[in-house]
Write a protein that holds these residues in place. Structure first.
Motif, PDB file in Angstrom:
ATOM      1  N   ILE A  45       0.673  -1.104  -0.075  1.00 20.15           N
ATOM      2  CA  ILE A  45      -0.037   0.148  -0.167  1.00 20.15           C
ATOM      3  C   ILE A  45       0.899   1.303   0.002  1.00 20.15           C
ATOM      4  O   ILE A  45       0.697   2.423  -0.915  1.00 20.15           O
ATOM      5  N   ALA A  46       1.806   1.249   0.709  1.00 26.81           N
ATOM      6  CA  ALA A  46       2.733   2.495   1.006  1.00 26.81           C
ATOM      7  C   ALA A  46       3.439   2.833  -0.345  1.00 26.81           C
ATOM      8  O   ALA A  46       3.443   3.787  -0.980  1.00 26.81           O
ATOM      9  N   TYR A  47       3.748   1.727  -1.212  1.00 30.19           N
ATOM     10  CA  TYR A  47       4.671   1.893  -2.405  1.00 30.19           C
ATOM     11  C   TYR A  47       3.573   2.225  -3.600  1.00 30.19           C
ATOM     12  O   TYR A  47       3.966   3.130  -4.418  1.00 30.19           O
ATOM     13  N   ALA A  48       2.248   1.938  -3.435  1.00 30.26           N
ATOM     14  CA  ALA A  48       1.347   2.163  -4.379  1.00 30.26           C
ATOM     15  C   ALA A  48       0.963   3.445  -4.224  1.00 30.26           C
ATOM     16  O   ALA A  48       0.838   4.114  -5.226  1.00 30.26           O
ATOM     17  N   LEU A  49       0.621   3.881  -3.198  1.00 30.58           N
ATOM     18  CA  LEU A  49       0.186   5.236  -2.852  1.00 30.58           C
ATOM     19  C   LEU A  49       1.559   6.308  -3.170  1.00 30.58           C
ATOM     20  O   LEU A  49       1.209   7.380  -3.601  1.00 30.58           O
ATOM     21  N   ALA A  50       2.818   6.030  -2.838  1.00 30.74           N
ATOM     22  CA  ALA A  50       3.764   6.640  -3.179  1.00 30.74           C
ATOM     23  C   ALA A  50       3.730   6.948  -4.660  1.00 30.74           C
ATOM     24  O   ALA A  50       4.312   8.031  -5.262  1.00 30.74           O
ATOM     25  N   ALA A  51       3.724   5.936  -5.288  1.00 32.60           N
ATOM     26  CA  ALA A  51       3.685   5.991  -6.868  1.00 32.60           C
ATOM     27  C   ALA A  51       2.614   6.993  -7.272  1.00 32.60           C
ATOM     28  O   ALA A  51       2.752   7.728  -8.318  1.00 32.60           O
ATOM     29  N   VAL A  52       1.399   6.742  -6.762  1.00 37.72           N
ATOM     30  CA  VAL A  52       0.139   7.645  -7.210  1.00 37.72           C
ATOM     31  C   VAL A  52       0.544   9.136  -6.753  1.00 37.72           C
ATOM     32  O   VAL A  52       0.318   9.967  -7.426  1.00 37.72           O
ATOM     33  N   ALA A  53       0.946   9.273  -5.733  1.00 33.36           N
ATOM     34  CA  ALA A  53       1.312  10.860  -5.144  1.00 33.36           C
ATOM     35  C   ALA A  53       2.441  11.240  -6.157  1.00 33.36           C
ATOM     36  O   ALA A  53       2.353  12.501  -6.645  1.00 33.36           O
ATOM     37  N   ALA A  54       3.443  10.498  -6.504  1.00 35.38           N
ATOM     38  CA  ALA A  54       4.427  11.204  -7.360  1.00 35.38           C
ATOM     39  C   ALA A  54       3.930  11.421  -8.956  1.00 35.38           C
ATOM     40  O   ALA A  54       4.143  12.462  -9.494  1.00 35.38           O
ATOM     41  N   TRP A  55       2.915  10.331  -9.463  1.00 38.83           N
ATOM     42  CA  TRP A  55       2.352  10.565 -10.636  1.00 38.83           C
ATOM     43  C   TRP A  55       1.329  11.966 -10.450  1.00 38.83           C
ATOM     44  O   TRP A  55       1.622  12.783 -11.462  1.00 38.83           O
ATOM     45  N   ARG A  56       0.596  12.063  -9.498  1.00 43.52           N
ATOM     46  CA  ARG A  56      -0.088  13.251  -9.566  1.00 43.52           C
ATOM     47  C   ARG A  56       0.723  14.647  -9.191  1.00 43.52           C
ATOM     48  O   ARG A  56       0.308  15.497  -9.934  1.00 43.52           O
ATOM     49  N   SER A  57       1.918  14.436  -8.444  1.00 50.55           N
ATOM     50  CA  SER A  57       2.887  15.593  -8.486  1.00 50.55           C
ATOM     51  C   SER A  57       3.374  15.995 -10.037  1.00 50.55           C
ATOM     52  O   SER A  57       3.316  17.284 -10.021  1.00 50.55           O
ATOM     53  N   VAL A  58       3.621  15.141 -10.923  1.00 51.38           N
ATOM     54  CA  VAL A  58       4.295  15.295 -11.847  1.00 51.38           C
ATOM     55  C   VAL A  58       3.238  15.887 -12.897  1.00 51.38           C
ATOM     56  O   VAL A  58       3.426  16.876 -13.911  1.00 51.38           O
ATOM     57  N   TRP A  59       1.925  15.453 -12.878  1.00 53.50           N
ATOM     58  CA  TRP A  59       0.880  15.935 -13.952  1.00 53.50           C
ATOM     59  C   TRP A  59       0.091  16.851 -13.420  1.00 53.50           C
ATOM     60  O   TRP A  59      -0.851  17.325 -14.127  1.00 53.50           O
ATOM     61  N   ARG A  60       0.057  17.348 -12.398  1.00 50.31           N
ATOM     62  CA  ARG A  60      -0.859  18.432 -11.582  1.00 50.31           C
ATOM     63  C   ARG A  60      -0.207  19.902 -11.941  1.00 50.31           C
ATOM     64  O   ARG A  60       1.025  19.940 -12.225  1.00 50.31           O
ATOM     65  N   THR A  61      -0.876  21.010 -12.231  1.00 46.37           N
ATOM     66  CA  THR A  61      -0.400  22.334 -12.226  1.00 46.37           C
ATOM     67  C   THR A  61       0.111  22.765 -10.804  1.00 46.37           C
ATOM     68  O   THR A  61       0.833  23.607 -11.160  1.00 46.37           O
ATOM     69  N   ASN A  62      -0.134  22.246  -9.881  1.00 48.55           N
ATOM     70  CA  ASN A  62       0.322  22.762  -8.624  1.00 48.55           C
ATOM     71  C   ASN A  62       1.112  21.583  -7.781  1.00 48.55           C
ATOM     72  O   ASN A  62       0.572  21.042  -6.859  1.00 48.55           O
ATOM     73  N   PRO A  63       2.199  21.254  -8.266  1.00 50.58           N
ATOM     74  CA  PRO A  63       2.905  20.045  -7.458  1.00 50.58           C
ATOM     75  C   PRO A  63       3.035  20.340  -6.070  1.00 50.58           C
ATOM     76  O   PRO A  63       3.445  21.722  -5.676  1.00 50.58           O
ATOM     77  N   ARG A  64       3.500  19.429  -5.119  1.00 56.49           N
ATOM     78  CA  ARG A  64       3.778  19.447  -3.992  1.00 56.49           C
ATOM     79  C   ARG A  64       5.256  19.761  -3.703  1.00 56.49           C
ATOM     80  O   ARG A  64       5.978  20.118  -2.604  1.00 56.49           O
ATOM     81  N   ARG A  65       6.081  19.682  -4.720  1.00 53.86           N
ATOM     82  CA  ARG A  65       7.485  19.664  -4.611  1.00 53.86           C
ATOM     83  C   ARG A  65       7.753  20.826  -5.682  1.00 53.86           C
ATOM     84  O   ARG A  65       7.455  21.109  -6.651  1.00 53.86           O
TER      85      ARG A  65
END
Length: 71
Positions: A45-65
């Motif tokens: 679960i941790a790895y899957a959600l980390a991958a989802v968070a990374a994917w969202r961060s790359v493709w969003r207009t307002n990334p968290r990093r």
């Protein structure tokens, strides 16, 4: 919704759940064994959600990093 560079609530839920899962795995792993089903599920679960968070961060207009960390 408020405009601005804040992350959505779902992004925070994903990140917090990933952190909680990895914390559970690190705490319970030595006690139950690293191959115990609850620990393996938590790691998955941790790895899957980390991958989802990374994917969202790359493709969003307002990334968290910040953008300078990706170069």
């Amino acid at each position: 919704m408020r405009p601005g560079p804040t992350a959505s609530r779902s992004a925070w839920r994903i990140a917090i759940t990933a952190l909680a899962a990895i914390r559970f795995a690190v705490i319970e792993g030595p006690e139950q064994g690293w191959t115990a089903p609850p620990v393996l599920v938590a790691i998955t679960i941790a790895y899957a959600l980390a991958a989802v968070a990374a994917w969202r961060s790359v493709w969003r207009t307002n990334p968290r990093r910040p953008a300078y960390l990706s170069s």
